[in-house]
Design a protein around this motif. Structure first.
Motif, PDB file in Angstrom:
ATOM      1  N   ASP A 127       0.813  -1.227   0.000  1.00 50.78           N
ATOM      2  CA  ASP A 127       0.000   0.000   0.000  1.00 50.78           C
ATOM      3  C   ASP A 127       0.844   1.274   0.000  1.00 50.78           C
ATOM      4  N   GLN A 128       2.100   1.143  -0.364  1.00 52.51           N
ATOM      5  CA  GLN A 128       2.983   2.309  -0.272  1.00 52.51           C
ATOM      6  C   GLN A 128       3.385   2.875  -1.637  1.00 52.51           C
ATOM      7  N   LEU A 129       2.918   2.255  -2.699  1.00 50.62           N
ATOM      8  CA  LEU A 129       3.353   2.667  -4.039  1.00 50.62           C
ATOM      9  C   LEU A 129       3.101   4.155  -4.285  1.00 50.62           C
ATOM     10  N   GLY A 130       4.121   4.837  -4.766  1.00 46.03           N
ATOM     11  CA  GLY A 130       3.971   6.244  -5.117  1.00 46.03           C
ATOM     12  C   GLY A 130       4.247   7.209  -3.990  1.00 46.03           C
ATOM     13  N   THR A 131       4.444   6.707  -2.775  1.00 46.56           N
ATOM     14  CA  THR A 131       4.795   7.624  -1.687  1.00 46.56           C
ATOM     15  C   THR A 131       6.259   8.033  -1.842  1.00 46.56           C
ATOM     16  N   VAL A 132       6.630   9.121  -1.202  1.00 48.13           N
ATOM     17  CA  VAL A 132       7.982   9.658  -1.368  1.00 48.13           C
ATOM     18  C   VAL A 132       9.052   8.628  -1.005  1.00 48.13           C
ATOM     19  N   LEU A 133       8.882   7.996   0.144  1.00 47.54           N
ATOM     20  CA  LEU A 133       9.929   7.081   0.596  1.00 47.54           C
ATOM     21  C   LEU A 133       9.914   5.757  -0.168  1.00 47.54           C
ATOM     22  N   TYR A 134       8.767   5.359  -0.672  1.00 54.77           N
ATOM     23  CA  TYR A 134       8.710   4.188  -1.547  1.00 54.77           C
ATOM     24  C   TYR A 134       9.511   4.481  -2.816  1.00 54.77           C
ATOM     25  N   ASN A 135       9.272   5.680  -3.377  1.00 58.62           N
ATOM     26  CA  ASN A 135      10.008   6.049  -4.589  1.00 58.62           C
ATOM     27  C   ASN A 135      11.514   6.100  -4.338  1.00 58.62           C
ATOM     28  N   ARG A 136      11.884   6.505  -3.110  1.00 63.39           N
ATOM     29  CA  ARG A 136      13.314   6.560  -2.797  1.00 63.39           C
ATOM     30  C   ARG A 136      13.915   5.161  -2.758  1.00 63.39           C
ATOM     31  N   GLY A 137      13.194   4.235  -2.170  1.00 68.98           N
ATOM     32  CA  GLY A 137      13.668   2.851  -2.140  1.00 68.98           C
ATOM     33  C   GLY A 137      13.762   2.276  -3.540  1.00 68.98           C
ATOM     34  N   LEU A 138      12.752   2.575  -4.333  1.00 70.24           N
ATOM     35  CA  LEU A 138      12.720   2.100  -5.724  1.00 70.24           C
ATOM     36  C   LEU A 138      13.893   2.685  -6.515  1.00 70.24           C
ATOM     37  N   TYR A 139      14.148   3.974  -6.283  1.00 71.03           N
ATOM     38  CA  TYR A 139      15.244   4.665  -6.969  1.00 71.03           C
ATOM     39  C   TYR A 139      16.592   4.048  -6.573  1.00 71.03           C
ATOM     40  N   ALA A 140      16.750   3.754  -5.275  1.00 68.15           N
ATOM     41  CA  ALA A 140      17.999   3.149  -4.785  1.00 68.15           C
ATOM     42  C   ALA A 140      18.227   1.799  -5.460  1.00 68.15           C
ATOM     43  N   ALA A 141      17.143   1.020  -5.586  1.00 66.17           N
ATOM     44  CA  ALA A 141      17.255  -0.295  -6.223  1.00 66.17           C
ATOM     45  C   ALA A 141      17.553  -0.142  -7.711  1.00 66.17           C
ATOM     46  N   MET A 142      16.911   0.840  -8.340  1.00 62.29           N
ATOM     47  CA  MET A 142      17.138   1.071  -9.771  1.00 62.29           C
ATOM     48  C   MET A 142      18.626   1.409 -10.022  1.00 62.29           C
ATOM     49  N   LEU A 143      19.183   2.271  -9.161  1.00 59.19           N
ATOM     50  CA  LEU A 143      20.594   2.638  -9.332  1.00 59.19           C
ATOM     51  C   LEU A 143      21.503   1.428  -9.118  1.00 59.19           C
ATOM     52  N   ALA A 144      21.112   0.556  -8.194  1.00 60.47           N
ATOM     53  CA  ALA A 144      21.904  -0.659  -7.954  1.00 60.47           C
ATOM     54  C   ALA A 144      21.862  -1.568  -9.182  1.00 60.47           C
ATOM     55  N   VAL A 145      20.688  -1.701  -9.773  1.00 63.86           N
ATOM     56  CA  VAL A 145      20.538  -2.555 -10.948  1.00 63.86           C
ATOM     57  C   VAL A 145      21.330  -1.984 -12.135  1.00 63.86           C
ATOM     58  N   GLU A 146      21.248  -0.672 -12.306  1.00 61.71           N
ATOM     59  CA  GLU A 146      21.968  -0.054 -13.424  1.00 61.71           C
ATOM     60  C   GLU A 146      23.484  -0.208 -13.254  1.00 61.71           C
ATOM     61  N   ALA A 147      23.955  -0.092 -12.021  1.00 61.67           N
ATOM     62  CA  ALA A 147      25.390  -0.286 -11.765  1.00 61.67           C
ATOM     63  C   ALA A 147      25.785  -1.740 -12.017  1.00 61.67           C
ATOM     64  N   THR A 148      24.875  -2.650 -11.706  1.00 60.49           N
ATOM     65  CA  THR A 148      25.139  -4.075 -11.964  1.00 60.49           C
ATOM     66  C   THR A 148      25.291  -4.322 -13.466  1.00 60.49           C
ATOM     67  N   LYS A 149      24.359  -3.724 -14.237  1.00 59.72           N
ATOM     68  CA  LYS A 149      24.436  -3.877 -15.693  1.00 59.72           C
ATOM     69  C   LYS A 149      25.769  -3.344 -16.207  1.00 59.72           C
ATOM     70  N   LYS A 150      26.176  -2.201 -15.671  1.00 61.28           N
ATOM     71  CA  LYS A 150      27.443  -1.588 -16.105  1.00 61.28           C
ATOM     72  C   LYS A 150      28.620  -2.495 -15.747  1.00 61.28           C
ATOM     73  N   ALA A 151      28.572  -3.090 -14.554  1.00 57.76           N
ATOM     74  CA  ALA A 151      29.648  -3.990 -14.129  1.00 57.76           C
ATOM     75  C   ALA A 151      29.717  -5.213 -15.038  1.00 57.76           C
ATOM     76  N   GLN A 152      28.543  -5.751 -15.381  1.00 59.82           N
ATOM     77  CA  GLN A 152      28.511  -6.914 -16.287  1.00 59.82           C
ATOM     78  C   GLN A 152      29.078  -6.537 -17.653  1.00 59.82           C
ATOM     79  N   GLU A 153      28.737  -5.346 -18.087  1.00 57.32           N
ATOM     80  CA  GLU A 153      29.205  -4.860 -19.397  1.00 57.32           C
ATOM     81  C   GLU A 153      30.734  -4.676 -19.394  1.00 57.32           C
ATOM     82  N   ILE A 154      31.257  -4.081 -18.324  1.00 52.52           N
ATOM     83  CA  ILE A 154      32.706  -3.824 -18.243  1.00 52.52           C
ATOM     84  C   ILE A 154      33.487  -5.140 -18.232  1.00 52.52           C
ATOM     85  N   HIS A 155      33.024  -6.088 -17.421  1.00 56.80           N
ATOM     86  CA  HIS A 155      33.811  -7.306 -17.195  1.00 56.80           C
ATOM     87  C   HIS A 155      33.391  -8.478 -18.089  1.00 56.80           C
TER      88      HIS A 155
END
Lengths: 328, 427
Positions: B302-330
């Motif tokens: 029941d938290q979708l779209g709240t400020v702190l939910y979006n922050r958690g989602l954003y943190a996870a998104m940045l982690a996933v994007e960094a993972t993709k970059k790491a896979q690409e580099i190595h």
């Protein structure tokens, strides 16, 4: 009149009002300690649980909804009705009485004649249990408390003081209401203990457990009664504090504000809880106003406990507490 | 019987052990205790994004994500216990969600060689990647926040705030004191008067502080609060009739939980932000389909779209994007923590990449490097609409004063390097 003096007067008035709110929390501790010698660590959580229950009932929230939905795959959260504040308060009092009964039945009854430290430990366990239980029952989300309590600056006080001093004092309307309620509460408790059979029994138990038992007073009934009253006081405190911050789990931390009041006023005195609260409230506010800016501020908690410590050193039983005399 | 018992134990152990092919992201969350009300939405957003990536994309580069949630109760000791309990599971990244836990983990993750991302909190000078090899705090830190707040005040005053007064109401802790040095420097630079007003933990009683605000009548109030301190401060500001549009909180003082208790009085209150608000993003369609409707949403869903939910989602998104970059580099799908660090140091988030993820204009553009672990330090301002019960971004993501902040970061990180005998890297 110099500005600083006017400001000090305003701070003093607000300190008195804050002190009343501290006293409301301290009262619950005193009631239980006085009648049973138990320092109820769970009193702050009682205030939280009472406030959660009040808002939950008022908003028609389904208790244990998350648990029910997880087990049965349903998606129910709300009954779809809104209960009027007065009825919600009465129902919450009923829940707190039931809680008192359960505490007596499943905890206190099994710990009769145990050392006080064991009873204290039991209340620590009760606090954690109740916090988790409240979470499962009503959820952890923040809830807005709306029982019609007024908030904001009192225009009357502002206008009158402006006319008198050329500076309008700030007094929160909620604090004025809290003061009236605290006065009514103390008057009610005094009348109850002086003029009712149950009240006299309660005083007898507070004076001497063994003597009270010997004349046929039921210790179990008294415990249920006093924990129920403490639950009611917790509901009042939870409503006042919850109106300021919303009902959330940090509400249980209000107990921290009651400890110096108890140390100062004594653990066994209702007037002590009131006077102690007022002294702490005014003292910490004036200290913050006069000395705080020189030493970086945020001195209130520190000052409250230092003041209480000083009282402990010179008067261990507190201002109004009973002196403990043990003869060999 | 013994055989049956041994089989059950073995099966249990096998079920509990991580599959070595997983990308492991511990989630140091707090769903209980006094701060649960803020910890829950963040934890839900963090978990739901990983669930979405697994359900929709089959993981990252074909490798599923395994999120291990560990309850800290926002308690530093428990946070350290969570780290010790999960690091052996093949953890790729820690996001401790607490400045106190972050400080305790800095030496530990540095010794263990596991990246840590403290997004918008933690040790500010960790932005210097030459000293803090394993610590990241992009896209913004507290000192960026202080500057973005002052920049907003500058904007609404036509660029001149000389002679104006600004009060900082702050949680009396290391966290709350973080912006003071920056604000002092900015006060000298722009000529405004700074008053600092400390609030005792937890902040349920703030009468003294707001009486001081009422007496001193600052033009603007900035707030560095957390937990119950925020709603109480906003209610007290309403009580003394302080104009809400002149009251600006840091991003940890800008969630729905902070403004709802004050009701209509909180209308117009502002808060800083480094990510978008609400759920009007294409990604939310995917979340609804693959996570919520599939019954996989974290918590009560029941938290979708709240400020702190979006922050958690954003943190996870940045982690996933960094993972993709790491896979690409190595050139491998199953990465190690050291590879994850490389991915984070090469992270590039552009408007085009955010739009491709279904999150257009969700955050500032980010460019991380070996030297800069803090990104460009951009942020925006949001404002609360009490009637509509929602936050809105009222500015674009703008820069902070890196002339002032860069010098402070260099000074603080140099002191840390000298104290811990760290040689600068990235040369």
């Amino acid at each position: 009149m110099p500005d600083q003096l006017l400001f000090a007067m305003e701070v003093t008035l607000n300190g008195l009002m804050a002190g009343v709110l501290y006293s409301l929390v301290a009262l619950g501790f005193v009631l239980i300690f006085k009648s049973s010698g138990i320092f109820n660590y769970a009193q702050g959580v009682f205030a939280l649980f009472a406030a959660l229950t009040l808002v939950g009932i008022q908003n028609g929230q389904v208790p244990f909804a998350h648990l029910i939905n997880s087990i049965f795959g349903t998606n129910i959260h709300n009954f779809g009705w809104h209960v009027p504040s007065v009825i919600a308060i009465i129902l919450t009092i009923g829940v707190m009485v039931l809680l008192a009964f359960l505490v007596e039945r499943y905890i206190l009854r099994h710990l009769v004649n145990q050392p006080e430290i064991i009873l204290f430990m039991a209340t620590i366990g009760l606090a954690y249990f109740l916090e988790g239980f409240g979470d499962i029952m009503w959820g952890s989300d923040l809830k807005k408390l709306d029982v019609g309590l007024p908030q904001g600056i009192s225009e009357t006080v502002e206008t009158v003081t402006d006319g008198w001093f050329g500076y309008g004092f700030f007094i929160d309307k909620l604090d004025i209401v809290a003061t009236v309620i605290a006065a009514l509460l103390v008057a009610g408790l005094t009348l109850f203990s002086q003029y009712t059979k149950q009240g006299r029994a309660l005083r007898a138990v507070a004076d001497d457990h063994q003597a009270a038992l010997s004349v046929g007073i039921s210790l179990r009934f008294i415990w249920v009664l006093v924990w129920s009253i403490a639950g009611f006081v917790a509901l009042v405190a939870g409503m006042m504090w919850g109106a300021k911050s919303g009902v959330q789990f940090s509400l249980s931390l209000i107990a921290l504000k009651a400890l110096p009041v108890l140390m100062l006023g004594g653990f066994t005195s209702i007037p002590g809880a009131i006077v102690g609260g007022l002294i702490i409230g005014v003292g910490e506010k004036l200290f913050e106003f006069s000395i705080g800016p020189m030493i970086g501020g945020a001195t209130e908690n520190w000052f409250a406990y230092v003041l209480a410590l000083l009282f402990l050193v010179f008067r261990p039983q507190g201002l109004f507490g009973e002196k403990i005399i043990e003869r060999v | 019987m013994k055989l049956k018992l041994a089989s059950m134990v073995l099966a249990g152990v096998m079920a509990a052990a991580p599959a070595m092919a997983d990308l492991v992201f511990p989630s140091l969350s707090y769903r209980t205790g006094p701060y649960a009300v803020n910890g829950i939405p963040f934890a839900d957003g963090y978990a739901d994004y990983f669930t979405l990536i697994n359900a929709r994309d089959g993981g990252v580069g074909g490798v599923p994500i395994k999120m291990i949630e560990c309850e800290t109760g926002y308690n530093t000791e428990k946070g350290v216990e969570c780290y010790e309990a999960t690091k052996g599971e093949g953890a790729l990244l820690y996001q401790p969600l607490s400045t106190g836990i972050t400080y305790q983990l800095i030496p530990k993750v540095s010794a263990d060689g596991i990246p840590m991302h403290s997004m918008g909190y933690g040790r500010t000078s960790a932005a210097n990647g030459k000293v803090f090899e394993w610590i990241f705090n992009y896209p913004a830190n507290y000192w960026n926040g202080a500057s973005i707040g002052i920049n907003h005040i500058l904007d609404i005053n036509g660029g001149d705030i000389a002679g104006k007064s600004v009060a900082l109401v702050y949680h009396n802790s290391a966290y709350g004191k973080e912006p003071i040095r920056t604000l002092e420097e900015l006060s000298k630079k722009h000529g405004f008067k700074l008053t600092t007003i400390a609030v005792d933990h937890p902040g349920q009683e703030q009468k003294s502080q707001w009486l001081q605000v009422r007496r001193e009548k600052p033009d603007y109030v900035l707030m560095w609060g957390w937990g119950v301190m925020n709603p109480v401060a906003i209610q007290e500001a309403v009580n003394i009739r302080f104009p809400m549009e002149n009251f600006i909180g840091i991003w940890w003082s800008g969630s729905e939980n902070d403004v709802i208790p004050a009701g209509a009085g909180a209308n117009g209150y502002k808060a800083l932000a480094f990510h978008g608000v609400g759920d009007d993003y294409p990604l939310y369609g995917d979340l609804q389909k693959h996570v919520v409707d599939a019954g996989k949403a974290a918590g009560a869903g029941d938290q979708l779209g709240t400020v702190l939910y979006n922050r958690g989602l954003y943190a996870a998104m940045l982690a996933v994007e960094a993972t993709k970059k790491a896979q690409e580099i190595h050139g491998v799908a199953q990465i190690t923590p050291a590879m994850m660090r490389d991915g984070m140091e090469a992270l590039e988030i552009t408007e085009a990449s955010m739009a491709a993820l279904g999150l257009p204009n969700f955050g500032p553009e980010i460019s991380v490097s070996c030297e800069s672990h803090g990104g460009a330090g951009y942020g925006a301002v949001t404002q609360w609409d009490a009637e509509a019960q929602k936050w809105s971004l009222i500015t674009d993501y703008g820069p902070s004063d890196m002339d002032v902040i860069g010098a402070l970061i260099a000074e603080d990180s140099a002191a840390y390097a000298a104290e811990n005998k760290i040689s600068e890297r990235c040369n």
